[in-house]
Design a protein around this motif. Structure first.
Motif, PDB file in Angstrom:
ATOM      1  N   ALA A 216       0.790  -1.344   0.029  1.00 44.01           N
ATOM      2  CA  ALA A 216       0.003  -0.010   0.032  1.00 44.01           C
ATOM      3  C   ALA A 216       0.847   1.103   0.097  1.00 44.01           C
ATOM      4  N   LEU A 217       1.943   1.190   0.591  1.00 46.84           N
ATOM      5  CA  LEU A 217       2.848   2.357   0.674  1.00 46.84           C
ATOM      6  C   LEU A 217       3.428   2.514  -0.572  1.00 46.84           C
ATOM      7  N   ALA A 218       3.855   1.532  -1.278  1.00 51.40           N
ATOM      8  CA  ALA A 218       4.448   1.695  -2.703  1.00 51.40           C
ATOM      9  C   ALA A 218       3.204   2.056  -3.566  1.00 51.40           C
ATOM     10  N   ASP A 219       2.188   1.661  -3.452  1.00 53.46           N
ATOM     11  CA  ASP A 219       1.404   2.439  -4.363  1.00 53.46           C
ATOM     12  C   ASP A 219       0.958   3.994  -4.156  1.00 53.46           C
ATOM     13  N   ALA A 220       0.970   4.112  -2.795  1.00 53.20           N
ATOM     14  CA  ALA A 220       0.814   5.576  -2.441  1.00 53.20           C
ATOM     15  C   ALA A 220       2.006   6.507  -2.999  1.00 53.20           C
ATOM     16  N   LEU A 221       3.071   5.948  -2.934  1.00 56.20           N
ATOM     17  CA  LEU A 221       4.394   6.735  -3.438  1.00 56.20           C
ATOM     18  C   LEU A 221       4.127   6.871  -5.082  1.00 56.20           C
ATOM     19  N   LEU A 222       3.602   6.171  -5.643  1.00 53.83           N
ATOM     20  CA  LEU A 222       3.583   6.282  -7.076  1.00 53.83           C
ATOM     21  C   LEU A 222       2.486   7.241  -7.253  1.00 53.83           C
ATOM     22  N   ARG A 223       1.371   7.034  -6.535  1.00 54.03           N
ATOM     23  CA  ARG A 223       0.313   8.034  -6.813  1.00 54.03           C
ATOM     24  C   ARG A 223       0.762   9.660  -6.492  1.00 54.03           C
ATOM     25  N   LEU A 224       1.385   9.785  -5.585  1.00 55.75           N
ATOM     26  CA  LEU A 224       1.969  11.124  -5.083  1.00 55.75           C
ATOM     27  C   LEU A 224       3.027  11.678  -6.242  1.00 55.75           C
ATOM     28  N   GLU A 225       3.677  10.728  -6.897  1.00 56.55           N
ATOM     29  CA  GLU A 225       4.401  11.140  -7.713  1.00 56.55           C
ATOM     30  C   GLU A 225       3.865  11.503  -9.122  1.00 56.55           C
ATOM     31  N   ARG A 226       2.904  10.885  -9.274  1.00 55.98           N
ATOM     32  CA  ARG A 226       2.251  10.982 -10.663  1.00 55.98           C
ATOM     33  C   ARG A 226       0.981  11.899 -10.826  1.00 55.98           C
ATOM     34  N   GLU A 227       0.480  12.359  -9.404  1.00 51.56           N
ATOM     35  CA  GLU A 227      -0.816  13.199  -9.281  1.00 51.56           C
ATOM     36  C   GLU A 227      -0.521  14.298  -8.624  1.00 51.56           C
ATOM     37  N   PRO A 228       0.044  15.303  -9.278  1.00 47.91           N
ATOM     38  CA  PRO A 228       0.207  16.840  -8.628  1.00 47.91           C
ATOM     39  C   PRO A 228      -1.020  17.125  -7.931  1.00 47.91           C
ATOM     40  N   GLU A 229      -2.184  16.917  -8.635  1.00 46.58           N
ATOM     41  CA  GLU A 229      -3.499  17.312  -7.962  1.00 46.58           C
ATOM     42  C   GLU A 229      -3.904  16.887  -6.556  1.00 46.58           C
ATOM     43  N   LEU A 230      -3.463  15.695  -6.381  1.00 51.51           N
ATOM     44  CA  LEU A 230      -3.507  15.054  -5.377  1.00 51.51           C
ATOM     45  C   LEU A 230      -2.548  15.824  -4.041  1.00 51.51           C
ATOM     46  N   ARG A 231      -1.392  15.938  -4.406  1.00 55.34           N
ATOM     47  CA  ARG A 231      -0.418  16.637  -3.648  1.00 55.34           C
ATOM     48  C   ARG A 231      -1.255  17.938  -3.103  1.00 55.34           C
ATOM     49  N   GLY A 232      -1.763  18.697  -4.112  1.00 57.61           N
ATOM     50  CA  GLY A 232      -2.099  19.894  -3.845  1.00 57.61           C
ATOM     51  C   GLY A 232      -3.387  19.980  -2.983  1.00 57.61           C
ATOM     52  N   ARG A 233      -4.162  19.007  -3.328  1.00 62.71           N
ATOM     53  CA  ARG A 233      -5.391  18.703  -2.458  1.00 62.71           C
ATOM     54  C   ARG A 233      -5.091  18.222  -0.871  1.00 62.71           C
ATOM     55  N   LEU A 234      -4.232  17.577  -0.688  1.00 68.45           N
ATOM     56  CA  LEU A 234      -3.712  17.244   0.513  1.00 68.45           C
ATOM     57  C   LEU A 234      -3.192  18.250   1.661  1.00 68.45           C
ATOM     58  N   ALA A 235      -2.360  19.057   0.728  1.00 68.05           N
ATOM     59  CA  ALA A 235      -1.608  20.070   1.226  1.00 68.05           C
ATOM     60  C   ALA A 235      -2.659  21.374   1.636  1.00 68.05           C
ATOM     61  N   ALA A 236      -3.654  21.436   0.874  1.00 69.03           N
ATOM     62  CA  ALA A 236      -4.745  22.445   1.050  1.00 69.03           C
ATOM     63  C   ALA A 236      -5.449  22.090   2.459  1.00 69.03           C
ATOM     64  N   ALA A 237      -5.621  20.985   2.515  1.00 68.71           N
ATOM     65  CA  ALA A 237      -6.365  20.338   3.848  1.00 68.71           C
ATOM     66  C   ALA A 237      -5.787  20.564   5.149  1.00 68.71           C
ATOM     67  N   ALA A 238      -4.632  21.232   4.890  1.00 69.60           N
ATOM     68  CA  ALA A 238      -4.022  21.356   6.370  1.00 69.60           C
ATOM     69  C   ALA A 238      -4.446  21.885   7.512  1.00 69.60           C
ATOM     70  N   PRO A 239      -4.734  21.317   8.598  1.00 71.37           N
ATOM     71  CA  PRO A 239      -5.221  22.198   9.713  1.00 71.37           C
ATOM     72  C   PRO A 239      -4.565  23.206  10.267  1.00 71.37           C
ATOM     73  N   PRO A 240      -5.139  24.112  11.315  1.00 69.77           N
ATOM     74  CA  PRO A 240      -4.501  25.378  11.819  1.00 69.77           C
ATOM     75  C   PRO A 240      -2.992  24.707  12.483  1.00 69.77           C
ATOM     76  N   ARG A 241      -2.163  25.466  12.386  1.00 69.45           N
ATOM     77  CA  ARG A 241      -0.637  24.908  12.880  1.00 69.45           C
ATOM     78  C   ARG A 241      -0.796  25.306  14.621  1.00 69.45           C
ATOM     79  N   PRO A 242      -0.260  24.274  15.220  1.00 72.08           N
ATOM     80  CA  PRO A 242      -0.329  24.599  16.833  1.00 72.08           C
ATOM     81  C   PRO A 242       0.785  25.371  17.113  1.00 72.08           C
ATOM     82  N   THR A 243       0.784  26.133  18.032  1.00 71.76           N
ATOM     83  CA  THR A 243       1.787  27.196  18.537  1.00 71.76           C
ATOM     84  C   THR A 243       2.166  26.723  19.823  1.00 71.76           C
ATOM     85  N   TRP A 244       3.417  26.988  20.160  1.00 68.63           N
ATOM     86  CA  TRP A 244       3.905  26.982  21.303  1.00 68.63           C
ATOM     87  C   TRP A 244       3.564  27.937  22.355  1.00 68.63           C
TER      88      TRP A 244
END
Length: 343
Positions: free
Chosen positions: A294-322
């Motif tokens: 499953a991890l190998a498949d995920a690596l291949l997807r993330l390399e080949r699907e820039p829209e997937l990388r963008g969608r994941l990054a855009a879903a970032a939750p608020p950044r915790p602060t010290w």
């Protein structure tokens, strides 16, 4: 009030508990200067490992006495420790990894945890801090502790630093990134198997490994660059340029690296652990624990699907602060001091 900080682990690696303690202490001093913070460092009298063992087994010397007295003590992680009966104690427990997966630790590390007696220390603590709700619920249930003494304070994630300069010698884009200790609990063997399968299936990207540990030889593979314990400046260059951060851990108390990657706009592929469902939400691609296919498949997807990388990054939750984390700790220290002072 005067608070003592157990800083005996601050001379360790620049990540993990040492980084957590430094971040909290800096935010305490900056945000709550009305109180005094006395740091017990590893170079102080009575803080060598043999002395720490004696402290835990005999109850002497007491930590607050080594710094000239304090109303309460904060321990950033369970360690061999002695605190007097009239001194408050706040203890941070990050996870129960040494109980859940004892085989991941060396014989010396297992002995160190037995001497520290984390369960006994937690039962003595007036307030308990946890990085996540998942860790809180797990520890309270396993150790039978009072939930009214528990507080959750997610550690801060640093704001991105300006990334000056080029990639380290030998590293070229595109690449995936590993950041963390190369130890069994982190799953380097899973990544090694997945990497070989993904490369055989046509993966073109390289892998950059930042971290050290006894499992590091598992990643001596074609297309892998091991940088050892790289400095924060190097990470500031690597994090925003990686396709994704890879973290196939078998267990985590918090898991800082994927959150740091998200702060730089880089998504992560992680094991499907409850803690990462809490901290990352929809901002990571999750795979079953220990599943190299499953991890190998995920690596291949993330390399080949820039829209997937963008969608994941855009879903970032608020950044915790010290600052927010230190406010919870500051309140817990005052509560602990008050509990002991009322007795």
């Amino acid at each position: 009030m005067v608070f003592a900080i157990d800083g005996r682990g601050l001379a360790g690696a620049p990540r993990g508990v040492a980084r957590y303690a430094r971040g909290m202490l800096a935010a305490l001093r900056a945000g709550h200067p009305e109180d005094e913070y006395r740091l017990l460092e590893g170079t102080a009298r009575g803080t060598r490992r043999a002395d720490a063992v004696r402290m835990a087994l005999t109850g002497r010397p007491r930590l607050e006495e080594l710094v000239g007295g304090a109303d309460a003590v904060w321990a950033p992680a369970p360690r061999p420790l002695a605190v007097g009966p009239t001194t408050g104690l706040v203890l941070t427990v990050h996870d129960r990894s040494w109980e859940e997966r004892p085989g991941d630790f060396t014989a010396y590390e297992r002995l160190w945890h037995r001497v520290a007696r984390p369960r006994r220390l937690a039962a003595r603590a007036d307030r308990l801090l946890f990085d996540t709700r998942v860790a809180r619920d797990d520890v309270l249930a396993a150790w039978g502790l009072d939930p009214l003494r528990a507080r959750v304070a997610p550690p801060g994630v640093e704001a991105p630093s300006p990334a000056g300069g080029g990639l380290p010698p030998g590293v070229t884009a595109p690449f995936f990134l590993w950041v963390g200790a190369l130890e069994p609990r982190k799953g380097p063997d899973v990544l090694a198997a997945a990497w070989a399968r993904a490369r055989a299936a046509g993966l073109r990207a390289e892998l950059v490994v930042v971290g050290q540990g006894r499992e590091q030889v598992a990643l001596d593979l074609p297309g892998v660059h091991r940088l050892g314990g790289a400095a924060d400046a190097t990470l500031a260059v690597l994090l925003p340029r990686a396709l994704a951060l890879v973290a196939p851990s078998r267990g985590e108390g918090y898991g800082l690296a994927p959150l740091e990657a998200l702060a730089h706009g880089t998504p992560a592929v992680v094991s499907d652990l409850p803690v990462w469902a809490e901290t990352l939400g929809a901002a990571a691609l999750r795979v079953p624990v220990g599943d190299a296919d499953a991890l190998a498949d995920a690596l291949l997807r993330l390399e080949r699907e820039p829209e997937l990388r963008g969608r994941l990054a855009a879903a970032a939750p608020p950044r915790p602060t010290w600052g927010a984390a230190a406010a919870v700790l500051h309140g817990a220290l005052h509560e602990a001091a008050g509990v002991r002072g009322a007795r």
